[in-house]
Scaffold this motif. Structure first.
Motif, PDB file in Angstrom:
ATOM      1  N   ASP A 278      42.134  37.755  51.993  1.00 18.96           N
ATOM      2  CA  ASP A 278      43.277  37.532  52.800  1.00 18.96           C
ATOM      3  C   ASP A 278      44.287  36.398  52.200  1.00 18.96           C
ATOM      4  N   ARG A 279      45.271  36.433  52.469  1.00 16.96           N
ATOM      5  CA  ARG A 279      46.431  35.426  52.241  1.00 16.96           C
ATOM      6  C   ARG A 279      46.652  35.608  50.958  1.00 16.96           C
ATOM      7  N   ILE A 280      46.628  36.877  49.963  1.00 19.36           N
ATOM      8  CA  ILE A 280      47.183  36.933  48.829  1.00 19.36           C
ATOM      9  C   ILE A 280      48.297  38.263  48.994  1.00 19.36           C
ATOM     10  N   VAL A 281      49.422  37.744  48.286  1.00 16.08           N
ATOM     11  CA  VAL A 281      50.462  38.921  48.338  1.00 16.08           C
ATOM     12  C   VAL A 281      51.033  39.074  46.990  1.00 16.08           C
ATOM     13  N   THR A 282      51.304  40.322  46.543  1.00 12.58           N
ATOM     14  CA  THR A 282      51.835  40.657  45.102  1.00 12.58           C
ATOM     15  C   THR A 282      53.091  41.392  45.299  1.00 12.58           C
TER      16      THR A 282
ATOM     17  N   ALA B 192      47.867  47.463  41.368  1.00 16.69           N
ATOM     18  CA  ALA B 192      46.448  47.622  41.636  1.00 16.69           C
ATOM     19  C   ALA B 192      46.112  46.880  43.169  1.00 16.69           C
ATOM     20  N   ALA B 193      47.121  46.284  43.529  1.00 21.39           N
ATOM     21  CA  ALA B 193      46.816  45.645  44.995  1.00 21.39           C
ATOM     22  C   ALA B 193      46.335  46.502  45.869  1.00 21.39           C
ATOM     23  N   ARG B 194      46.836  47.789  45.971  1.00 22.46           N
ATOM     24  CA  ARG B 194      46.329  48.631  47.008  1.00 22.46           C
ATOM     25  C   ARG B 194      45.001  48.968  46.943  1.00 22.46           C
ATOM     26  N   GLY B 195      44.334  49.203  45.688  1.00 25.71           N
ATOM     27  CA  GLY B 195      42.852  49.454  45.460  1.00 25.71           C
ATOM     28  C   GLY B 195      42.136  48.397  45.835  1.00 25.71           C
ATOM     29  N   LEU B 196      42.562  47.176  45.788  1.00 27.36           N
ATOM     30  CA  LEU B 196      41.825  45.901  45.990  1.00 27.36           C
ATOM     31  C   LEU B 196      41.935  45.548  47.359  1.00 27.36           C
ATOM     32  N   GLY B 197      42.801  46.029  48.360  1.00 33.40           N
ATOM     33  CA  GLY B 197      42.834  45.615  49.810  1.00 33.40           C
ATOM     34  C   GLY B 197      43.777  44.322  50.045  1.00 33.40           C
ATOM     35  N   ILE B 198      44.737  44.339  48.739  1.00 36.74           N
ATOM     36  CA  ILE B 198      45.615  43.327  48.921  1.00 36.74           C
ATOM     37  C   ILE B 198      47.155  43.797  49.120  1.00 36.74           C
ATOM     38  N   THR B 199      47.592  42.724  50.224  1.00 36.11           N
ATOM     39  CA  THR B 199      49.177  43.210  50.373  1.00 36.11           C
ATOM     40  C   THR B 199      50.032  43.203  49.236  1.00 36.11           C
ATOM     41  N   PHE B 200      50.795  44.499  49.100  1.00 34.81           N
ATOM     42  CA  PHE B 200      51.799  44.758  48.185  1.00 34.81           C
ATOM     43  C   PHE B 200      53.039  44.824  48.918  1.00 34.81           C
ATOM     44  N   THR B 201      54.200  44.173  48.714  1.00 33.23           N
ATOM     45  CA  THR B 201      55.205  44.154  49.265  1.00 33.23           C
ATOM     46  C   THR B 201      56.389  44.485  48.245  1.00 33.23           C
TER      47      THR B 201
ATOM     48  N   VAL C 146      40.760  30.471  36.461  1.00 31.59           N
ATOM     49  CA  VAL C 146      40.102  30.205  37.920  1.00 31.59           C
ATOM     50  C   VAL C 146      39.533  28.723  37.676  1.00 31.59           C
ATOM     51  N   GLU C 147      38.970  28.166  36.463  1.00 27.97           N
ATOM     52  CA  GLU C 147      38.497  26.960  36.125  1.00 27.97           C
ATOM     53  C   GLU C 147      39.412  26.138  36.137  1.00 27.97           C
ATOM     54  N   ARG C 148      40.766  26.436  35.684  1.00 27.69           N
ATOM     55  CA  ARG C 148      41.952  25.544  35.654  1.00 27.69           C
ATOM     56  C   ARG C 148      42.430  25.141  36.950  1.00 27.69           C
ATOM     57  N   VAL C 149      42.565  26.078  37.922  1.00 34.24           N
ATOM     58  CA  VAL C 149      43.131  26.118  38.989  1.00 34.24           C
ATOM     59  C   VAL C 149      42.027  25.067  40.005  1.00 34.24           C
ATOM     60  N   ARG C 150      40.697  25.460  39.728  1.00 33.16           N
ATOM     61  CA  ARG C 150      39.696  24.634  40.521  1.00 33.16           C
ATOM     62  C   ARG C 150      39.756  23.377  40.251  1.00 33.16           C
ATOM     63  N   SER C 151      40.068  22.895  38.920  1.00 32.95           N
ATOM     64  CA  SER C 151      40.054  21.460  38.743  1.00 32.95           C
ATOM     65  C   SER C 151      41.272  20.952  39.087  1.00 32.95           C
ATOM     66  N   LEU C 152      42.615  21.546  39.509  1.00 34.87           N
ATOM     67  CA  LEU C 152      43.542  21.156  40.130  1.00 34.87           C
ATOM     68  C   LEU C 152      43.394  21.084  41.440  1.00 34.87           C
ATOM     69  N   ALA C 153      42.786  22.004  42.389  1.00 31.25           N
ATOM     70  CA  ALA C 153      42.603  22.189  43.570  1.00 31.25           C
ATOM     71  C   ALA C 153      41.247  22.464  43.875  1.00 31.25           C
ATOM     72  N   PRO C 154      40.440  21.145  43.825  1.00 28.04           N
ATOM     73  CA  PRO C 154      38.879  20.962  44.170  1.00 28.04           C
ATOM     74  C   PRO C 154      38.603  21.801  45.586  1.00 28.04           C
ATOM     75  N   ASN C 155      39.609  21.664  46.531  1.00 30.33           N
ATOM     76  CA  ASN C 155      39.249  22.178  47.901  1.00 30.33           C
ATOM     77  C   ASN C 155      39.738  23.700  48.164  1.00 30.33           C
ATOM     78  N   GLY C 156      40.128  24.220  46.877  1.00 26.30           N
ATOM     79  CA  GLY C 156      40.736  25.537  46.977  1.00 26.30           C
ATOM     80  C   GLY C 156      42.124  25.696  47.302  1.00 26.30           C
ATOM     81  N   VAL C 157      42.608  27.120  46.970  1.00 25.14           N
ATOM     82  CA  VAL C 157      43.943  27.407  47.583  1.00 25.14           C
ATOM     83  C   VAL C 157      43.961  28.039  48.876  1.00 25.14           C
ATOM     84  N   ASP C 158      44.987  27.860  49.407  1.00 27.76           N
ATOM     85  CA  ASP C 158      45.027  28.237  50.834  1.00 27.76           C
ATOM     86  C   ASP C 158      45.753  29.893  51.004  1.00 27.76           C
ATOM     87  N   ALA C 159      46.785  29.936  49.794  1.00 28.96           N
ATOM     88  CA  ALA C 159      47.330  31.449  49.604  1.00 28.96           C
ATOM     89  C   ALA C 159      47.633  31.635  48.125  1.00 28.96           C
TER      90      ALA C 159
END
Length: 302
Positions: A229-233, A238-247, A195-208
């Motif tokens: 929202d806008r997370i796909v695996t 474990a996605a189904r239990g977290l409310g994330i789209t599994f395809t 999380v910290e590494r990604v935030r340092s690379l994308a200070p404005n956040g990730v869109d997906a």
């Protein structure tokens, strides 16, 4: 004909080579003299019996979703294809592509300059990556986090997204950071501190977020997105239990195999082959894919 047979569910050692009758093409099918068969994580799940609840497989079975080879017979009604053509695509069930001869109705042309072992890296990975990106609804200028950017699906998803004008941050092992960078993405390692590494690379956040690895990164993905929202695996149940789209492959959509093969032949697309093994070493091929550290696409040849 020679084929790799699964007679009981279990580990890779359950796979063995045997002589079986050659299949005959039905209406609309071609029969392919297989020169290369792709090995996918899904094959290992079928072999182990893990998919029986939703994808029952009668035994004995011939596994394999992808094939590349030469057309050797045509079913009734087939047009635009001739015996001797170089093709690749999906094997028709119930018998798969781990065989000297296999059937197909969904296929494209393999350019003369493209090896069969390279062509067979495309069908599943290209379709899966395009399906995931479509579900995310990406727009030019957005930032996408791809987990497993050095894997078969991750590499193509990275290239497709970059071509759309999307900024990609891709996770991979330390050994694959330069590979991810060469695909046009900003690489970072996975694991603790993500999380910290990604935030340092994308200070404005990730869109997906597109998870192609299935290594438990969904909680971090939710934190980075601030929601589900806008997370796909394609890899973490474990996605189904977290409310994330599994395809999954059952959601398969169409891709232009002719175009993809030409792009790979011309260098517009890149894929990585981890190993090419003979049918006799199908068990080793499955061990490599099961490990998650195959170094690229694992391919079987007769």
């Amino acid at each position: 004909m020679k084929a790799v047979i699964l007679e009981e569910f279990g580990g890779p050692d359950r796979l063995h080579v045997a002589e079986v009758p050659a299949p005959e093409p039905a209406t609309g099918q071609i029969r392919v003299m297989v020169q290369a068969a792709g090995v996918n994580p899904f094959d290992g799940k079928v072999r182990s019996g893990a998919t029986e609840a939703f994808f029952p497989t009668p035994l004995p079975a011939i596994l394999g979703l992808e094939l590349a080879g030469v057309v050797d017979a045509l079913g009734d009604g087939v047009t635009g294809t001739a015996v001797g053509d170089r093709v690749y695509g999906w094997a028709d069930g119930p018998a798969g592509s781990y065989a000297e001869l296999s059937l197909s109705t969904t296929y494209g042309a393999v350019p003369d300059t493209l090896e069969f072992t390279s062509a067979v890296t495309l069908p599943v990975a290209a379709e899966t990556s395009q399906r995931g990106l479509t579900l995310l609804g990406l727009e030019r200028g957005e930032t996408l986090l791809i987990h497993g950017a050095s894997g078969a699906v991750g590499q193509l998803a990275t290239q497709f997204a970059v071509a759309q004008g999307v900024r990609v941050i891709g996770t991979a092992s330390a050994a694959n950071q330069e590979l991810v960078r060469s695909l046009g993405a900003t690489p970072t390692t996975y694991g603790e501190g993500l999380v910290e590494r990604v935030r340092s690379l994308a200070p404005n956040g990730v869109d997906a977020v597109f998870d192609t690895a299935g290594k438990g990164a969904l909680p971090d993905s939710i934190e980075l997105r601030g929601g589900t929202d806008r997370i796909v695996t394609i890899a973490d149940p474990a996605a189904r239990g977290l409310g994330i789209t599994f395809t999954s492959s059952s959601d398969r959509s169409g891709v232009d195999l002719d175009v993809l093969a030409r792009m790979l032949a011309s260098g517009e697309l890149r894929t990585t082959i981890g190993a090419v093994l003979p049918f006799d070493e199908a068990a080793k091929a499955h061990e490599l894919v099961d490990s998650g550290h195959s170094g690229g696409k694992v391919v079987l040849t007769p």
